[in-house]
Scaffold this motif. Structure first.
Motif, short mmCIF file in Angstrom:
data_model
loop_
_atom_site.label_atom_id
_atom_site.label_comp_id
_atom_site.label_asym_id
_atom_site.label_seq_id
_atom_site.Cartn_x
_atom_site.Cartn_y
_atom_site.Cartn_z
N THR A 152 0.81 -1.22 0.00
CA THR A 152 0.00 0.00 0.00
C THR A 152 0.85 1.27 0.00
O THR A 152 0.30 2.36 -0.12
CB THR A 152 -0.94 0.02 1.22
N TRP A 153 2.15 1.14 0.17
CA TRP A 153 3.03 2.30 0.23
C TRP A 153 3.64 2.58 -1.14
O TRP A 153 3.86 1.68 -1.94
CB TRP A 153 4.17 2.07 1.23
N THR A 154 3.97 3.86 -1.38
CA THR A 154 4.69 4.22 -2.59
C THR A 154 6.17 3.85 -2.43
O THR A 154 6.65 3.64 -1.31
CB THR A 154 4.59 5.73 -2.88
N ILE A 155 6.88 3.79 -3.54
CA ILE A 155 8.30 3.48 -3.50
C ILE A 155 9.05 4.54 -2.69
O ILE A 155 9.96 4.21 -1.92
CB ILE A 155 8.87 3.38 -4.93
N GLU A 156 8.66 5.80 -2.85
CA GLU A 156 9.33 6.86 -2.09
C GLU A 156 9.17 6.65 -0.59
O GLU A 156 10.15 6.77 0.18
CB GLU A 156 8.76 8.22 -2.47
N ARG A 157 7.97 6.31 -0.15
CA ARG A 157 7.76 6.12 1.29
C ARG A 157 8.51 4.90 1.81
O ARG A 157 9.06 4.92 2.91
CB ARG A 157 6.26 5.98 1.56
N LEU A 158 8.54 3.83 1.00
CA LEU A 158 9.23 2.61 1.43
C LEU A 158 10.73 2.86 1.63
O LEU A 158 11.31 2.42 2.62
CB LEU A 158 9.04 1.52 0.37
N GLU A 218 16.44 16.89 2.29
CA GLU A 218 17.62 16.02 2.23
C GLU A 218 17.22 14.55 2.13
O GLU A 218 17.89 13.75 1.47
CB GLU A 218 18.50 16.25 3.46
N ARG A 219 16.12 14.17 2.80
CA ARG A 219 15.66 12.79 2.74
C ARG A 219 15.21 12.42 1.33
O ARG A 219 15.50 11.32 0.84
CB ARG A 219 14.52 12.57 3.73
N VAL A 220 14.51 13.34 0.66
CA VAL A 220 14.09 13.09 -0.72
C VAL A 220 15.30 12.89 -1.61
O VAL A 220 15.35 11.98 -2.46
CB VAL A 220 13.21 14.24 -1.24
N ALA A 221 16.34 13.70 -1.39
CA ALA A 221 17.57 13.58 -2.19
C ALA A 221 18.25 12.25 -1.91
O ALA A 221 18.75 11.59 -2.85
CB ALA A 221 18.50 14.74 -1.88
N ARG A 222 18.25 11.80 -0.64
CA ARG A 222 18.88 10.53 -0.29
C ARG A 222 18.12 9.36 -0.93
O ARG A 222 18.72 8.37 -1.36
CB ARG A 222 18.93 10.35 1.23
N VAL A 223 16.78 9.47 -0.97
CA VAL A 223 15.97 8.42 -1.59
C VAL A 223 16.31 8.31 -3.07
O VAL A 223 16.51 7.21 -3.60
CB VAL A 223 14.48 8.70 -1.39
N ARG A 224 16.38 9.44 -3.76
CA ARG A 224 16.71 9.43 -5.18
C ARG A 224 18.12 8.87 -5.42
O ARG A 224 18.35 8.13 -6.37
CB ARG A 224 16.60 10.84 -5.76
N GLU A 225 19.03 9.22 -4.53
CA GLU A 225 20.40 8.73 -4.65
C GLU A 225 20.45 7.20 -4.48
O GLU A 225 21.15 6.50 -5.23
CB GLU A 225 21.29 9.40 -3.60
N ALA A 226 19.72 6.69 -3.48
CA ALA A 226 19.70 5.24 -3.24
C ALA A 226 19.08 4.50 -4.41
O ALA A 226 19.57 3.43 -4.82
CB ALA A 226 18.94 4.94 -1.95
N LEU A 227 18.00 5.03 -4.98
CA LEU A 227 17.39 4.40 -6.14
C LEU A 227 18.33 4.42 -7.34
O LEU A 227 18.44 3.43 -8.08
CB LEU A 227 16.07 5.11 -6.50
N ALA A 228 19.05 5.54 -7.52
CA ALA A 228 20.01 5.62 -8.63
C ALA A 228 21.13 4.61 -8.44
O ALA A 228 21.62 4.01 -9.41
CB ALA A 228 20.57 7.03 -8.72
N ASP A 229 21.55 4.37 -7.18
CA ASP A 229 22.62 3.41 -6.91
C ASP A 229 22.25 2.00 -7.36
O ASP A 229 23.13 1.21 -7.72
CB ASP A 229 22.96 3.40 -5.41
N VAL A 230 20.96 1.67 -7.31
CA VAL A 230 20.52 0.32 -7.72
C VAL A 230 19.93 0.32 -9.12
O VAL A 230 19.32 -0.66 -9.54
CB VAL A 230 19.50 -0.25 -6.71
N GLY A 231 20.11 1.42 -9.85
CA GLY A 231 19.71 1.45 -11.25
C GLY A 231 18.24 1.75 -11.50
O GLY A 231 17.71 1.37 -12.54
N LEU A 232 17.58 2.43 -10.55
CA LEU A 232 16.17 2.79 -10.72
C LEU A 232 16.03 4.31 -10.82
O LEU A 232 16.75 5.05 -10.14
CB LEU A 232 15.33 2.26 -9.55
N GLY A 233 15.10 4.75 -11.64
CA GLY A 233 14.90 6.17 -11.86
C GLY A 233 13.89 6.78 -10.91
O GLY A 233 13.06 6.09 -10.30
N GLY A 234 13.93 8.11 -10.81
CA GLY A 234 13.01 8.84 -9.94
C GLY A 234 11.56 8.75 -10.38
O GLY A 234 10.66 9.04 -9.58
N HIS A 235 11.32 8.35 -11.62
CA HIS A 235 9.93 8.24 -12.10
C HIS A 235 9.15 7.16 -11.36
O HIS A 235 7.91 7.11 -11.46
CB HIS A 235 9.91 7.96 -13.60
#
Length: 574
Positions: free
Chosen positions: A402-408, A423-440
């Motif tokens: 039930t949660w979005t990827i951003e919240r998870l 800063e948390r939003v930026a860290r989330v985007r950075e972590a997703l980029a590290d595993v090859g996933l986009g912000g979309h």
């Protein structure tokens, strides 16, 4: 040539022309031009093959390739909204167009089915015997006592040591391997001509997997049953099938004799499947695996990142003392991967729970980055948990749907109150980029992602706190080999770039050889062998270790002695 000679020659030619041609045996299963749609979306396109009597054929491909859909079309078990066209003939009878009432006498009796997950295929509140009696009803035998005797004999036939205890048990009282044998027993009870096995070993340990596959092969030969095997593992398919059909996106990419498809695949996709099988490519990631380790060693520092010393843990079960972990010790240098391997019940999961501080040992000590984990309260462990994260086994159940990827991914940051909201939003985007996933993907939910994407999200969630140590609990066991290969590449890249230390739990020794630097082999709570990957795999000292290694599917060797199945390729693509 004399006229008489010409006449004789012409007569012989005519005789040869009108002589009866031996008929090829009718295949047990023939599929022609099969297409399956869900609404306007076509998921299987123009598929065709033949399976002879007593022979075996494997449908292979990654998730979404259409292999299970084809099997369910053959069984007339497509879910609501599914519509199949084309022709499916079983024992000469066209079955795709007949009514459900007309097909029902075939399903279960003539065509047996072994589903993928035994834990979800049996009713947890009814005994095995009660459910077996339903299968035995297909025998048209009125005497319940006689049906029970047949069930017990079949349970013994599939290798269940105590059939009467199994009959009286509930599913939760049996192991995964025993449950899978129960399902196979129920499927063969009416002595079907065709057995459809849908990923029958994907949830099992490698040694149990081998026993189940050996059982299916033996039953196929002894009972003259034809086997339609669905699997994503090319090595398993090559060991167990006479012929292979390689599927991607619902289309056949390659098909033919096992030996030719396995040894010299012609399509790019079949070649990729072969390259993604860990057992066939043990050194595929050797360079990237060692790059991060060498970088850490160059930076200096000899203190182990993890030090587990003489740890023992017991539990009281039904009034009896069970030793789950018995005098276990190992160290893990920074920037390396240490694997704990063994069958279910070997103690590796308990050892990791102790490492994470989720259980406290009876004796022994555990330290991470020089800090003691043992003897500390959950509150005192919060600081350690920030640098010690876990990636669970199954991405389909470890993420809240039930949660979005951003919240998870952001939740660990919220719990530890790390940084500002921006800063948390930026860290989330950075972590997703590290595993090859986009912000979309931030606004998406897990149910809209593939299995590989979900596991990448789970890894990003573990990475977002920038930990030093990540525990990987069978992180690829629920994934296809192709997706598994992608996840391994992500993990090794992260280790090389960030200097991460991994503890890797697995029963898949072929994958361990690709990923790990050191290995501890666990059996009944004890470490029976320990060493580098090269030492364990090239020169195992213990019989238990050798039995694990012998269970790794190796491909064509297992199928070389089998007769080749007939197979017609109805549609090809590359």
């Amino acid at each position: 040539m004399a006229a008489q000679d010409r006449l004789t020659a012409d007569t012989l030619t005519r005789a040869e022309l009108i002589a009866p041609v031996p008929l090829r045996p009718l295949p047990l299963l023939r599929v022609d031009g099969l297409s399956v749609c869900y609404g306007p979306h076509e998921v299987v396109t123009n598929v065709g093959f033949e399976l002879g009597r007593g022979e075996s054929l494997a449908l292979i491909g990654e998730s979404g390739s259409g292999k299970s859909t084809i099997a369910r079309a053959v069984l007339r078990l497509l879910p609501s909204g599914g519509h199949a066209t084309g022709r499916v003939a079983f024992d000469g009878q066209e079955v795709l167009g007949i009514s459900e009432r007309g097909f029902r006498p075939l399903r279960g009796r003539a065509i047996g089915f072994v589903p993928q997950d035994p834990a979800n295929s049996l009713n947890p509140v009814r005994t095995i015997g009660a459910q077996a009696q339903e299968a035995a009803a297909l025998l048209d035998e009125a005497d319940k006592a006689f049906r029970k005797q047949l069930i017990l004999e079949t349970f013994a036939e599939v290798g269940l040591d105590n059939p009467r205890r199994v009959y009286d048990s509930y599913p939760h009282q049996l192991s995964g391997g025993m449950l899978q044998r129960v399902l196979i027993g129920l499927a063969i009870l009416p002595r079907p001509a065709l057995l459809v096995a849908d990923e029958p070993t994907s949830a099992l340990d490698v040694t149990i997997q081998k026993r189940i596959l050996d059982l299916l092969t033996r039953l196929q030969h002894d009972l003259k049953i034809s086997l339609l095997l669905i699997t994503h593992d090319l090595a398993i398919a090559a060991e167990r099938a006479n012929a292979l059909v390689v599927l991607k996106d619902g289309v056949i990419h390659e098909a033919g004799r096992t030996a030719s498809v396995f040894s010299s695949p012609e399509s790019a996709y079949a070649r990729k499947l072969r390259a993604d099988v860990p057992a066939l490519n043990p050194d595929r990631y050797a360079a990237s695996r060692d790059r991060g380790f060498h970088a850490v060693k160059t930076g200096g520092g000899d203190t182990p990142k993890i030090d587990v010393g003489a740890v023992t843990k017991t539990f009281i079960v039904d009034g009896k003392t069970l030793t789950a972990v018995d005098d276990v010790s190992f160290i893990v240098p920074a920037g390396t991967t240490h694997a704990l391997v063994g069958e279910s019940g070997s103690g590796k999961t308990t050892a990791v729970r102790l490492l994470l501080g989720l259980e406290q040992p009876d004796t022994g000590t555990i330290s991470v980055a020089g800090e003691q984990i043992t003897g500390r309260s959950p509150e005192a462990l919060r600081a350690a948990w920030r640098h010690l994260q876990l990636v669970y086994q199954n991405p389909f159940t470890s993420l809240d749907p039930t949660w979005t990827i951003e919240r998870l991914v952001r939740e660990p940051l919220d719990r530890f109150r790390v940084g500002t909201s921006k800063e948390r939003v930026a860290r989330v985007r950075e972590a997703l980029a590290d595993v090859g996933l986009g912000g979309h993907l931030l606004s998406r939910k897990p149910g809209t992602l593939s299995g590989g994407q979900r596991q990448r999200v789970a890894i990003a969630r573990a990475l977002v706190l920038k930990p030093d140590v990540i525990v990987l609990d069978e992180p690829t066991s629920a994934l296809d080999v192709s997706v598994q290969a992608d996840i391994v590449e992500v993990l090794l890249s992260l280790q090389a770039n960030l200097g991460l230390t991994y503890v890797f739990l697995s029963h898949d020794l072929a994958l361990v050889r690709q990923l790990a630097h050191t290995v501890s082999v666990m059996h009944r709570g004890r470490i029976v062998e320990h060493g580098t990957v090269a030492e364990i795999f090239d020169n195992p000292q213990q019989p238990y270790t050798r039995s694990l290694l012998a269970s790794i599917p190796s491909g064509i060797a297992g199928a070389a002695h089998l007769p080749q199945a007939r197979l017609r390729l109805m549609a090809t693509a590359d």
